[in-house]
Scaffold this motif. Structure first.
Motif: not given
Length: 304
Positions: A64-70, A117-127, A163-172
């Motif tokens: 859950g620490r990197y919910p923006y990771m795809v 929404g996943h950590l595993s590179n093998v299974f899980g997550g939203r496609v 585990t699924e949330q956007p990250i803001p684009i850099a403002t500075a």
């Protein structure tokens, strides 16, 4: 901590291109590493020739620490090929070379999909399928991969979850500082195995002047963000397109590196330099994108 990322390479062409950009003092160093760039990934045969990328010596990411990771994937293989960052519920930002042919032309978006929404590179997550790909119009794969950035439009929005949330684009723009990086890139080269779990760590940014002490100035553009430069701390095959997050914002996109974590800085697309282009394309691609682009414009600090 180490890291690394990935790319497809054509060694003779790469050697010629890089020899044009290396200073006389750096050329000997480059020639010692050039054979390492032979490594390729079959599922990325459409990607442009480029150096290696991945996260080396990283830790398994906290849930859950990197919910923006795809994870960006290809066709029916379900194999991870590149990273990306969720920047709105309908849009991701990644490297242009992850979704381009050997020219600045996007691949068919139907041949790509993302997993969130996943950590595993093998299974899980939203496609989720892609519906459109926008590559920076001045992306140049034949010239040190300048403007290596792209916006992806998802076919359906991603709902907010833990585990699924956007990250803001850099403002500075970023200064010299420690930033968070994450990815599913290889731990070392040569290796045919990606990590089974998302890897994460911390890498430090540097100034352009410091970076050109390692690389020729003709390779380091104002839109290039140099990161790392410490042996054992860098990106590797599979990390391309992944996010560098500074001050809670998307500051960099993994573009190229010297495989892997060999003590030379890695090159990232500096997101702040592309902020307007990213927001314009997000707004152009959907109604939801227009809302997010307007919010981003309102949040941008005014210039004195």
């Amino acid at each position: 901590m180490e890291f690394s990322i990935y790319t497809i390479t054509n060694t003779p062409r790469l050697y010629i291109l890089m020899s044009k950009h290396f200073s006389r003092t750096n050329f000997t160093t480059m020639s010692r590493f050039v054979l390492i760039f032979i490594i390729g990934v079959a599922t990325l045969a459409v990607s442009s020739a480029r150096p290696e990328d991945r996260l080396v010596n990283a830790d398994v990411a906290e849930y859950g620490r990197y919910p923006y990771m795809v994870s960006l994937r290809v066709g029916t293989s379900f194999s991870h090929t590149c990273g990306a960052a969720l920047v709105t519920p309908e849009h991701c930002v990644t490297a242009a070379h992850c979704v381009a042919n050997n020219v600045p032309e996007a691949v068919d978006p139907s041949a790509r999909f993302v997993v969130t929404g996943h950590l595993s590179n093998v299974f899980g997550g939203r496609v989720t399928q892609l519906s459109e790909v926008r590559i920076h119009p001045e992306y140049n794969p034949s010239n040190t991969w300048e403007n290596d950035i792209a916006v992806l439009k998802l076919a359906t929005p991603i709902p907010y979850t833990a585990t699924e949330q956007p990250i803001p684009i850099a403002t500075a723009d970023v200064d010299v500082q420690d930033c968070d990086i994450s990815g599913w890139g290889r731990h070392h080269m040569p290796s045919n195995t990606l990590p089974s779990q998302l890897q994460s760590g911390v890498m430090a940014t540097m100034t352009r002047d410091t970076c050109i002490q390692y690389w020729a100035s003709s390779m380091i553009f104002n839109s290039t963000l140099c990161v790392g430069g410490v042996r054992g701390n860098g990106v590797c095959s599979g990390d391309s397109g992944g996010p560098l997050v500074c001050n809670g914002e998307l500051a960099g996109v993994v573009s190229w590196g010297n495989p892997c974590a060999n003590g030379l800085p890695d090159g990232f697309a500096r997101v702040y330099a592309f902020r307007d282009w990213v927001n314009e394309n997000i707004a152009d691609l959907s109604d939801l994108g227009r809302f997010y682009a307007a919010e981003a414009a309102a949040s941008r600090p005014s210039r004195a």
